[in-house]
Structure formats: C-alpha cells, structure tokens
Design a protein around this motif. Sequence first.
Motif, PDB file in Angstrom:
ATOM      1  N   LEU A 245       0.831  -1.203   0.000  1.00 39.96           N
ATOM      2  CA  LEU A 245       0.000   0.000   0.000  1.00 39.96           C
ATOM      3  C   LEU A 245       0.865   1.253   0.000  1.00 39.96           C
ATOM      4  O   LEU A 245       0.555   2.233  -0.692  1.00 39.96           O
ATOM      5  CB  LEU A 245      -0.924  -0.011   1.217  1.00 39.96           C
ATOM      6  CG  LEU A 245      -1.972  -1.128   1.263  1.00 39.96           C
ATOM      7  CD1 LEU A 245      -2.794  -1.043   2.538  1.00 39.96           C
ATOM      8  CD2 LEU A 245      -2.878  -1.076   0.051  1.00 39.96           C
ATOM      9  N   ASP A 246       1.938   1.239   0.749  1.00 43.01           N
ATOM     10  CA  ASP A 246       2.855   2.386   0.770  1.00 43.01           C
ATOM     11  C   ASP A 246       3.458   2.635  -0.611  1.00 43.01           C
ATOM     12  O   ASP A 246       3.673   3.780  -1.020  1.00 43.01           O
ATOM     13  CB  ASP A 246       3.979   2.160   1.787  1.00 43.01           C
ATOM     14  CG  ASP A 246       3.501   2.298   3.222  1.00 43.01           C
ATOM     15  OD1 ASP A 246       2.431   2.903   3.436  1.00 43.01           O
ATOM     16  OD2 ASP A 246       4.183   1.791   4.132  1.00 43.01           O
ATOM     17  N   ALA A 247       3.727   1.542  -1.339  1.00 47.25           N
ATOM     18  CA  ALA A 247       4.392   1.663  -2.645  1.00 47.25           C
ATOM     19  C   ALA A 247       3.443   2.077  -3.759  1.00 47.25           C
ATOM     20  O   ALA A 247       3.886   2.561  -4.810  1.00 47.25           O
ATOM     21  CB  ALA A 247       5.055   0.334  -3.001  1.00 47.25           C
ATOM     22  N   THR A 248       2.143   1.909  -3.563  1.00 46.13           N
ATOM     23  CA  THR A 248       1.200   2.124  -4.668  1.00 46.13           C
ATOM     24  C   THR A 248       0.092   3.126  -4.365  1.00 46.13           C
ATOM     25  O   THR A 248      -0.724   3.404  -5.247  1.00 46.13           O
ATOM     26  CB  THR A 248       0.540   0.791  -5.079  1.00 46.13           C
ATOM     27  OG1 THR A 248      -0.176   0.246  -3.948  1.00 46.13           O
ATOM     28  CG2 THR A 248       1.580  -0.214  -5.540  1.00 46.13           C
ATOM     29  N   HIS A 249       0.021   3.681  -3.165  1.00 39.93           N
ATOM     30  CA  HIS A 249      -1.151   4.481  -2.793  1.00 39.93           C
ATOM     31  C   HIS A 249      -1.271   5.777  -3.585  1.00 39.93           C
ATOM     32  O   HIS A 249      -2.358   6.343  -3.686  1.00 39.93           O
ATOM     33  CB  HIS A 249      -1.142   4.793  -1.292  1.00 39.93           C
ATOM     34  CG  HIS A 249      -0.165   5.856  -0.895  1.00 39.93           C
ATOM     35  ND1 HIS A 249       1.180   5.600  -0.742  1.00 39.93           N
ATOM     36  CD2 HIS A 249      -0.329   7.178  -0.638  1.00 39.93           C
ATOM     37  CE1 HIS A 249       1.806   6.722  -0.393  1.00 39.93           C
ATOM     38  NE2 HIS A 249       0.920   7.691  -0.331  1.00 39.93           N
ATOM     39  N   ASN A 250      -0.181   6.249  -4.162  1.00 43.28           N
ATOM     40  CA  ASN A 250      -0.245   7.496  -4.934  1.00 43.28           C
ATOM     41  C   ASN A 250      -0.639   7.285  -6.391  1.00 43.28           C
ATOM     42  O   ASN A 250      -0.808   8.251  -7.131  1.00 43.28           O
ATOM     43  CB  ASN A 250       1.109   8.216  -4.889  1.00 43.28           C
ATOM     44  CG  ASN A 250       1.360   8.873  -3.547  1.00 43.28           C
ATOM     45  OD1 ASN A 250       0.418   9.331  -2.898  1.00 43.28           O
ATOM     46  ND2 ASN A 250       2.611   8.897  -3.113  1.00 43.28           N
TER      47      ASN A 250
ATOM     48  N   GLY B 146       9.709  -5.798  -9.916  1.00 42.89           N
ATOM     49  CA  GLY B 146      10.954  -5.594  -9.200  1.00 42.89           C
ATOM     50  C   GLY B 146      10.730  -5.234  -7.747  1.00 42.89           C
ATOM     51  O   GLY B 146      11.480  -5.671  -6.864  1.00 42.89           O
ATOM     52  N   HIS B 147       9.692  -4.452  -7.508  1.00 43.37           N
ATOM     53  CA  HIS B 147       9.368  -4.061  -6.141  1.00 43.37           C
ATOM     54  C   HIS B 147       8.901  -5.271  -5.339  1.00 43.37           C
ATOM     55  O   HIS B 147       9.289  -5.462  -4.178  1.00 43.37           O
ATOM     56  CB  HIS B 147       8.281  -2.984  -6.151  1.00 43.37           C
ATOM     57  CG  HIS B 147       8.280  -2.121  -4.935  1.00 43.37           C
ATOM     58  ND1 HIS B 147       8.178  -0.759  -4.978  1.00 43.37           N
ATOM     59  CD2 HIS B 147       8.385  -2.423  -3.623  1.00 43.37           C
ATOM     60  CE1 HIS B 147       8.214  -0.261  -3.755  1.00 43.37           C
ATOM     61  NE2 HIS B 147       8.336  -1.257  -2.914  1.00 43.37           N
ATOM     62  N   LEU B 148       8.051  -6.091  -5.953  1.00 42.58           N
ATOM     63  CA  LEU B 148       7.560  -7.285  -5.273  1.00 42.58           C
ATOM     64  C   LEU B 148       8.701  -8.244  -4.940  1.00 42.58           C
ATOM     65  O   LEU B 148       8.810  -8.728  -3.813  1.00 42.58           O
ATOM     66  CB  LEU B 148       6.517  -7.995  -6.137  1.00 42.58           C
ATOM     67  CG  LEU B 148       6.022  -9.348  -5.595  1.00 42.58           C
ATOM     68  CD1 LEU B 148       5.265  -9.164  -4.290  1.00 42.58           C
ATOM     69  CD2 LEU B 148       5.137 -10.054  -6.620  1.00 42.58           C
ATOM     70  N   MET B 149       9.563  -8.516  -5.914  1.00 37.95           N
ATOM     71  CA  MET B 149      10.623  -9.501  -5.712  1.00 37.95           C
ATOM     72  C   MET B 149      11.656  -9.042  -4.687  1.00 37.95           C
ATOM     73  O   MET B 149      12.367  -9.858  -4.092  1.00 37.95           O
ATOM     74  CB  MET B 149      11.305  -9.815  -7.046  1.00 37.95           C
ATOM     75  CG  MET B 149      10.360 -10.373  -8.106  1.00 37.95           C
ATOM     76  SD  MET B 149       9.481 -11.872  -7.611  1.00 37.95           S
ATOM     77  CE  MET B 149      10.779 -13.094  -7.835  1.00 37.95           C
ATOM     78  N   ALA B 150      11.746  -7.728  -4.476  1.00 33.66           N
ATOM     79  CA  ALA B 150      12.712  -7.206  -3.507  1.00 33.66           C
ATOM     80  C   ALA B 150      12.144  -7.120  -2.092  1.00 33.66           C
ATOM     81  O   ALA B 150      12.881  -6.847  -1.145  1.00 33.66           O
ATOM     82  CB  ALA B 150      13.191  -5.825  -3.954  1.00 33.66           C
ATOM     83  N   MET B 151      10.855  -7.362  -1.956  1.00 29.43           N
ATOM     84  CA  MET B 151      10.247  -7.293  -0.624  1.00 29.43           C
ATOM     85  C   MET B 151      10.726  -8.443   0.251  1.00 29.43           C
ATOM     86  O   MET B 151      11.093  -9.514  -0.242  1.00 29.43           O
ATOM     87  CB  MET B 151       8.722  -7.320  -0.734  1.00 29.43           C
ATOM     88  CG  MET B 151       8.129  -6.018  -1.194  1.00 29.43           C
ATOM     89  SD  MET B 151       6.331  -6.027  -1.080  1.00 29.43           S
ATOM     90  CE  MET B 151       5.975  -4.343  -1.573  1.00 29.43           C
ATOM     91  N   GLU B 152      10.677  -8.216   1.537  1.00 31.68           N
ATOM     92  CA  GLU B 152      11.094  -9.241   2.485  1.00 31.68           C
ATOM     93  C   GLU B 152       9.881  -9.791   3.220  1.00 31.68           C
ATOM     94  O   GLU B 152       8.993  -9.056   3.627  1.00 31.68           O
ATOM     95  CB  GLU B 152      12.110  -8.670   3.479  1.00 31.68           C
ATOM     96  CG  GLU B 152      13.418  -8.260   2.810  1.00 31.68           C
ATOM     97  CD  GLU B 152      14.521  -7.989   3.812  1.00 31.68           C
ATOM     98  OE1 GLU B 152      14.236  -7.974   5.027  1.00 31.68           O
ATOM     99  OE2 GLU B 152      15.683  -7.815   3.379  1.00 31.68           O
TER     100      GLU B 152
END
Length: 364
Positions: A291-296, A305-311
């Motif tokens: 949500l923080d990465a996409t709310h805007n 790339g964002h998903l694969m880098a998440m922990e």
Amino acid sequence: MTDLQSDGRYQITGIYSFGRGLIKRPVIRGDETSYRRMARLRTGQVVMSKLNAWEGALAVVDESFSDTYVSPEYPVFSINSENAHIGYIEHLLKWPELWNRLTPRGSMVRRKRTTPVTLLATEVPLPGLAEQRRVADKLDILMEKIGTMVAISPGAEDACQLAVSGLDQVLARWATGTIRVDEVCELVSDTVHPGDDPSPAKEFVGLEHVESHFGVRTGSRPLGDEKGRKFRFASGDVLYGYLRPYLNKVWLSDRAGLCSVEQYVLRPNGVMPGELLSAGLRSKSTLDKVLDATHNLQLPRLRSGHLMAMEIPGIPRDRHKQAVADVNAFMQKVRTLDNHQRRRDELLTAVRPALLKAAFNGQL
C-alpha cells in the motif's frame, strides 16, 4: 419549486436505493446545471426518485436534509398528518412489497420512470392513526435492536482483517528473520497467445476467481476462444494479483491453468514451500508495504521488481512442516469464522424486511 440563480449555491440531495435513505451530493452553482428550478426540501416531506423508486429510492426528509435541493427527477410530497403518521410512512417506504407494486412492467424496465400519479395511486395498508403510531413505535424499537446487534457484533470484514493480521503472528512463531521474495521463488512469464496450445492447462483463473485476503480460489472458467495473451501456471505456483494489489489476491495453485497478465506467476525454488510464500505475501506486514508503494497511483500496480525485492518472514527448512500446519490450521479457523459471520449478516439483513412484512400484514 425554487428558481435557481446563476451565482447561487445549492446543496444537492440524492436518494439511495433499497430503502437506505437520502445522501448529500456536492454543492453546485446555479449555472452548473441545466435545471432552472429545483425543489427545496423540508423536514417531514417524502421524496422519490422517478428512475429508481421501484427499487426502493424513496425516503422521508429528516432535519439534516432540510433546506437542501433536489432536481425535478425527484418529486416531493407532503404527508397528510390527519390520515398518516410520519413514522409509519417512513417504515412503509422501506417495505420491499411497496417497491414491487411500483415496479414497471414490460421491457426496458430500467428506462421507465415512476410518476407521482403512479405513487399516489398505489394502494398501501393504512390503518387508523392510533394503530399507525403503535406499529411505528414497535418497528422503531425492533429496528434499533437490530442496528445495535449489527454495531456491536463482529462482521465479515473483521474476519478479513484477522486473516491478514493473524498471519504475521503465526509466521513469527517459526521465523528466524526475513528473506527476500526473489530468494524463495522465480518470476515465470510462460506466455500463451490466442491459438497456442495451452496444455496442460484446461481452465482460466482470473483475479475475479480469487478471494481477497483468504488465499482461496472461488471459481474458474473453461478454456476456449481466449482473447489476448495469458500466463501459464503449474500446480504449486503462487499467483499474485499486481493490479489493484490492495485487494490482496494471492493464491497457491493446486492445478495447471492460465491466468491473466494482471497476475504474477511465482514459482517456489525449494527454499520455502509455496504455502509459506503465499502466507507471507498475504500478511499485513507485506500488504502495508504494498500500500505504501502504490497508494499514490491512480490505477495501482505493483512493479515486479518491487515485489521480488520485498522481504517476508524467513523460516528454516527444519520448521517448514510445523509452520505450514500452523498456517493451514489458522486459515481454516478464520474461514470458518468468516462463513459464520456472513451467514449471521445474511440473517440480520433478512430480519428487517420480514418485520416490515409482518407489520403491514397486520401481524406485528
């Protein structure tokens, strides 16, 4: 009716369908509408939508909507207090049988309007004023009790919240730290174009077939005459819906199939089983990051790339079996709770029309 001034400001009111009352719309200037005249509402009046009266778009005006305005598409009526009690009429307008009596007949129903003449000519139960007051008072008490039950009881949305927040706690029992998503799986883009052999896939699973937050497939459709490219997935892959990711649609597949290109196909590499990968991706901690990465974004999409880098929680191999059993047991309990709550919500929803039916059939 009030003549609109071009520079005047007018608070507009609309009506919900299905007896849910009035709703305030934005304030407009007189020169922002093609209507030259509008009705100014007063407390105790009845207002109706010509277009949607037959599906419950009728209401009594309360104080909070007094001095607001409705267009000519919303006829306004005064209640004759010598023959009708306002509380009785308020409940009557929420009676599904009244809506049924207003339902237009024939084709193109949704384009047909209910006229004031039709509403006024519709026959309804109208006992003496004393009996109307008695029925209205009793319905007030019963409806308030139902409202209180709904307010204090956990609803289906609470099970959804538990499904995501509880996963963090379950996974934390077995995790020794965190691990990146790309360390436990690979992103597979096995594309199938129209006319290609989809084997071994025999069905399509889209975002509409995956339930939010619960990691459950709710349906599928057989393959045939596919339009546009699709991704092929195998049993054991994790499908992650990256379009509108706040919906949290993540599913561990139990079959081969095709999915939409709005889903990522993640194939576990053996470092952690798919059950734990899927649970980690659905958990509240991961959802919060998404949500923080996409709310805007106007149309939220999570980049691969964002998903694969998440922990996500990293669980050692010797704890996999116990962790999977723990996750499965937890989700089974949450799904059972969700089923009970949905059933309870359905019953409570059905109580209101049942009470109105009894009241207006002289059985209350």
